[in-house]
Design a protein around this motif. Structure first.
Motif, short mmCIF file in Angstrom:
data_model
loop_
_atom_site.label_atom_id
_atom_site.label_comp_id
_atom_site.label_asym_id
_atom_site.label_seq_id
_atom_site.Cartn_x
_atom_site.Cartn_y
_atom_site.Cartn_z
N ALA A 131 0.86 -1.19 0.00
CA ALA A 131 0.00 0.00 0.00
C ALA A 131 0.89 1.23 0.00
O ALA A 131 1.85 1.32 0.76
N THR A 132 0.59 2.14 -0.91
CA THR A 132 1.41 3.36 -1.00
C THR A 132 0.52 4.57 -0.81
O THR A 132 -0.70 4.50 -0.92
N THR A 133 1.16 5.67 -0.53
CA THR A 133 0.41 6.90 -0.29
C THR A 133 1.20 8.09 -0.78
O THR A 133 2.43 8.06 -0.86
N SER A 134 0.49 9.14 -1.12
CA SER A 134 1.18 10.39 -1.46
C SER A 134 1.51 11.18 -0.20
O SER A 134 2.36 12.05 -0.22
N GLY A 135 0.80 10.87 0.87
CA GLY A 135 1.10 11.56 2.13
C GLY A 135 2.00 10.70 3.00
O GLY A 135 3.11 10.39 2.62
N LEU A 136 1.48 10.34 4.14
CA LEU A 136 2.28 9.55 5.07
C LEU A 136 1.34 8.59 5.79
O LEU A 136 0.22 8.94 6.14
N PHE A 137 1.80 7.36 5.95
CA PHE A 137 1.07 6.43 6.82
C PHE A 137 1.52 6.68 8.25
O PHE A 137 2.72 6.74 8.53
N VAL A 138 0.57 6.82 9.15
CA VAL A 138 0.88 6.97 10.56
C VAL A 138 0.39 5.71 11.26
O VAL A 138 -0.79 5.38 11.19
N ILE A 139 1.30 4.99 11.87
CA ILE A 139 0.95 3.75 12.54
C ILE A 139 1.00 4.01 14.04
O ILE A 139 2.05 4.36 14.59
N VAL A 140 -0.14 3.89 14.69
CA VAL A 140 -0.24 4.16 16.13
C VAL A 140 -0.39 2.82 16.84
O VAL A 140 -1.31 2.05 16.54
N GLU A 141 0.52 2.55 17.74
CA GLU A 141 0.43 1.31 18.53
C GLU A 141 -0.46 1.56 19.73
O GLU A 141 -0.22 2.47 20.53
N VAL A 142 -1.48 0.73 19.85
CA VAL A 142 -2.53 0.94 20.84
C VAL A 142 -2.68 -0.32 21.66
O VAL A 142 -2.55 -1.43 21.14
N GLY A 143 -2.91 -0.14 22.95
CA GLY A 143 -3.27 -1.27 23.80
C GLY A 143 -4.56 -0.94 24.52
O GLY A 143 -4.85 0.23 24.80
N ALA A 144 -5.34 -1.97 24.83
CA ALA A 144 -6.61 -1.71 25.50
C ALA A 144 -7.01 -2.92 26.32
O ALA A 144 -6.63 -4.05 26.02
N THR A 145 -7.78 -2.67 27.36
CA THR A 145 -8.36 -3.75 28.16
C THR A 145 -9.76 -3.33 28.57
O THR A 145 -10.03 -2.14 28.76
N ALA A 146 -10.64 -4.32 28.69
CA ALA A 146 -12.02 -4.01 29.07
C ALA A 146 -12.16 -4.15 30.57
O ALA A 146 -11.31 -4.74 31.24
N HIS A 147 -13.22 -3.58 31.12
CA HIS A 147 -13.42 -3.65 32.56
C HIS A 147 -14.34 -4.79 32.97
O HIS A 147 -14.06 -5.49 33.93
N ARG A 148 -15.42 -4.98 32.23
CA ARG A 148 -16.36 -6.03 32.63
C ARG A 148 -16.75 -6.95 31.48
O ARG A 148 -16.78 -8.15 31.64
N GLU A 149 -17.04 -6.36 30.35
CA GLU A 149 -17.55 -7.16 29.25
C GLU A 149 -16.67 -6.97 28.03
O GLU A 149 -16.04 -5.93 27.88
N PRO A 150 -16.63 -7.95 27.14
CA PRO A 150 -15.82 -7.81 25.94
C PRO A 150 -16.29 -6.62 25.11
O PRO A 150 -17.50 -6.37 24.98
N GLN A 151 -15.34 -5.88 24.58
CA GLN A 151 -15.66 -4.70 23.76
C GLN A 151 -14.95 -4.85 22.43
O GLN A 151 -13.98 -5.60 22.29
N LYS A 152 -15.43 -4.09 21.47
CA LYS A 152 -14.77 -4.06 20.18
C LYS A 152 -14.68 -2.61 19.73
O LYS A 152 -15.61 -1.84 19.91
N PHE A 153 -13.53 -2.25 19.15
CA PHE A 153 -13.35 -0.87 18.71
C PHE A 153 -13.96 -0.68 17.33
O PHE A 153 -13.91 -1.57 16.47
N GLY A 154 -14.53 0.49 17.15
CA GLY A 154 -14.93 0.90 15.81
C GLY A 154 -13.73 1.50 15.09
O GLY A 154 -12.63 1.54 15.64
N PRO A 155 -13.93 1.97 13.88
CA PRO A 155 -12.79 2.54 13.15
C PRO A 155 -12.20 3.72 13.91
O PRO A 155 -12.91 4.67 14.25
N PRO A 156 -10.90 3.69 14.18
CA PRO A 156 -10.27 4.81 14.88
C PRO A 156 -10.24 6.06 14.00
O PRO A 156 -10.35 5.97 12.78
N VAL A 157 -10.07 7.18 14.64
CA VAL A 157 -10.07 8.47 13.95
C VAL A 157 -8.82 9.23 14.38
O VAL A 157 -8.45 9.22 15.56
#
Lengths: 220, 333
Positions: free
Chosen positions: A98-124
């Protein structure tokens, strides 16, 4: 034809102002008050909450490296990388680039749920000028943080990949929302907004240190 | 504003002379308009017919206010002549009426709902009540009681404004998140719901084929859920259940069904034959021995026959409103 008798002097000493019709001043005051009330009603409508404000997500904020504790999950950003292209290896060892004219920004993310399983929507990626960049579709969501369930008890690590113009980098923040129902949407879901700490110097370093090819996927 | 003097009005009013028929005490503030001055003095019960109001001043008859066509409020009594402009009565009161009723001493009438209460307070509440009732659109109750009524109205309106949307939102929320009724099943036991008997077996696995060993601190769980239909009613409820792994403290983990041996065609589904779901889950190591399996059977009723398109659109009373998935089987360990 009036049958009113002339007023007696004795009674006029205690006039009843109440029986008089409202004076001009008072009438003008009433008109002004009416206009003011109408204007206030319009103004109140103007400051009423927008749909997005009423039903949108509740945001917890933090900085890169912090553990941001939201109502249903905690999230943290452990690193930000730049890349000029991304090499994606799928399970059958087929390689795409995958190529781009701008820049790919790769953000390393970690997460944990408190009570119930969660799923992330598209990040912004939220630029400093308020522009919002959705995660790129050049990288399959199954390779990003949106794919695994965020479960209680351990941290799930993943990446969010954005494709942005270089000018949008300084002051950018990542927003991690939860998935919402397709038809029946839940209001006021939690989301986390994390400042990536990209001041001018850090942005220059990110651009200068951008990898030519960032590998993703493949057999682990 | 000012009309021309009427022809019979021989001596037009000297506008800069003090009024003759009005005691100066009655005036407060700027000189009131001609039509107003009488209102300052309470009218009295009138027994006399219309006589010149001030006999002592014949030169300027009662028509003194006639000299002008007084600007008056736009309030018009229904029984008043409005055109051509009627000469104002000699001692006009605002409350004057052409009806042959005896004049009632001028009482403050609430003109508008909002201006009424202060007036009544100014005029003194003592004289108010009976006159209020005697004339026109009077306030329904004394001022103090109305304040309480208004306060009560504000409270009720606020309660409704907050309560109704909240209740509506709660009903909507409950439509998607029903209150679960938990049926506890003892270890190794069988739970029966909707004519289906359920059994659960939980194993801890170190490694799963294709997935390898669990990451440090986590534990694979292999869960086998067995369902047995007791009769045809159980067969039509053969939609896939929801299976969750839950710790008694409320933490819940996702499971994934990796295999099932239910026949694809519901016709081939046998009553009394156990069918199984193979489910995997991952939980923290320290709670792997404590977590319990929750099975929420799907209350949907599947159709035994293959349906034609017409039948799909026909209303089936049983399928009209599916029961919410609110029955939960909790398998203790």
């Amino acid at each position: 034809m009036s049958t009113v008798t002339p007023s007696r002097p004795g009674t006029t000493t205690t006039p009843r102002p109440a029986s008089r019709p409202p004076s001009r001043l008072r009438r003008a005051g009433a008109v002004i008050a009416g206009i003011a009330l109408a204007a206030a009603a319009v103004a109140v409508q103007a400051v009423a909450l927008e749909h997005e404000d009423r039903l949108g997500n509740l945001t917890w904020t933090g900085r890169i490296g912090d553990e941001v504790v939201a109502s249903r999950f905690s999230a943290r950003v452990t690193g930000v990388h730049g890349a000029k292209s991304i090499q994606i290896t799928d399970v059958t060892d087929k390689v795409e680039k995958a190529t781009t004219s701008g820049l790919f920004v790769i953000v390393e993310v970690g997460a944990t749920a408190h009570r119930e399983p969660q799923k992330f929507g598209p990040p912004v990626l939220l630029a400093e000028d308020g522009k919002r960049y959705a995660a790129t579709d050049k990288v399959k969501p199954s390779l990003t943080i949106t794919h695994p369930y965020i479960q209680p008890g351990w941290w799930t690590e993943g990446v969010a990949v954005f494709e942005v113009p270089v000018a949008a980098l300084t002051g950018a923040r990542i927003v991690l929302p939860l998935t919402n129902g397709f038809f029946i949407k839940e209001a006021n879901l939690p989301e986390v907004e994390i400042d990536l700490g990209l001041d001018d110097a850090a942005t220059q370093r990110l651009i200068a240190g951008a990898e030519d090819v960032y590998p993703m996927g493949g057999k682990k | 504003m000012t009309g021309t003097p009427r022809p019979e009005d021989e001596t037009p009013r000297d506008w800069f002379a003090p009024r003759r028929n009005t005691p100066p005490a009655a005036q407060d503030g700027p000189p009131p308009l001609p039509s107003r001055h009488a209102a300052a003095s309470p009218a009295l019960p009138r027994r006399q017919p219309a006589v010149p109001a001030v006999p002592a001043a014949p030169a300027v008859p009662a028509a003194q206010p006639l000299g002008s066509w007084p600007p008056r409020s736009r309030r018009v009594f229904s029984d008043q002549q409005v055109w051509p402009p009627r000469p104002a009565p000699p001692d006009e009161s605002r409350e004057a009426s052409t009806q042959p009723f005896p004049a009632i001493p001028a009482a403050p009438l609430p003109r508008h709902g909002f201006t009424a209460p202060p007036r009544e307070r100014v005029g003194g509440p003592a004289a108010v009540p009976e006159q209020e009732q005697a004339s026109g659109p009077a306030s329904p109750s004394p001022p103090r009681r109305r304040t309480a009524l208004r306060l009560a109205g504000v409270v009720v309106a606020a309660a409704l404004a907050i309560g109704i949307p909240s209740w509506d939102a709660h009903v909507f929320y409950r439509s998607g998140n029903p209150v679960h009724t938990v049926h506890t099943v003892e270890p190794g036991g069988t739970g029966t719901l909707m004519q289906v008997a359920w059994q659960v077996k939980v194993e801890q696995a170190d490694s799963l084929p294709g997935l390898g060993p669990a990451k440090p601190g986590r534990q694979w769980l292999k869960i086998t859920v067995t369902r047995t239909s007791l009769d045809m009613e159980g067969v039509v409820r053969s939609a896939d259940p929801e299976i969750k792994v839950k710790h008694p403290d409320g933490r819940t983990w996702q499971t994934e069904t990796v295999g099932k041996d239910l026949p694809l065609e519901i016709k081939e589904h046998q009553v009394g034959t156990p069918y199984r779901y193979d489910v995997i889950g991952v939980v923290p190591e320290e709670v792997a021995g404590q977590v319990q399996v929750h099975v929420i059977p799907n209350p949907a009723r599947l159709s035994l026959e293959k349906q034609s398109v017409e039948e799909l659109f026909q209303k089936d009373p049983a399928a009209e409103k599916p029961a919410p998935p609110d029955q939960v089987l909790l398998f203790r360990r």
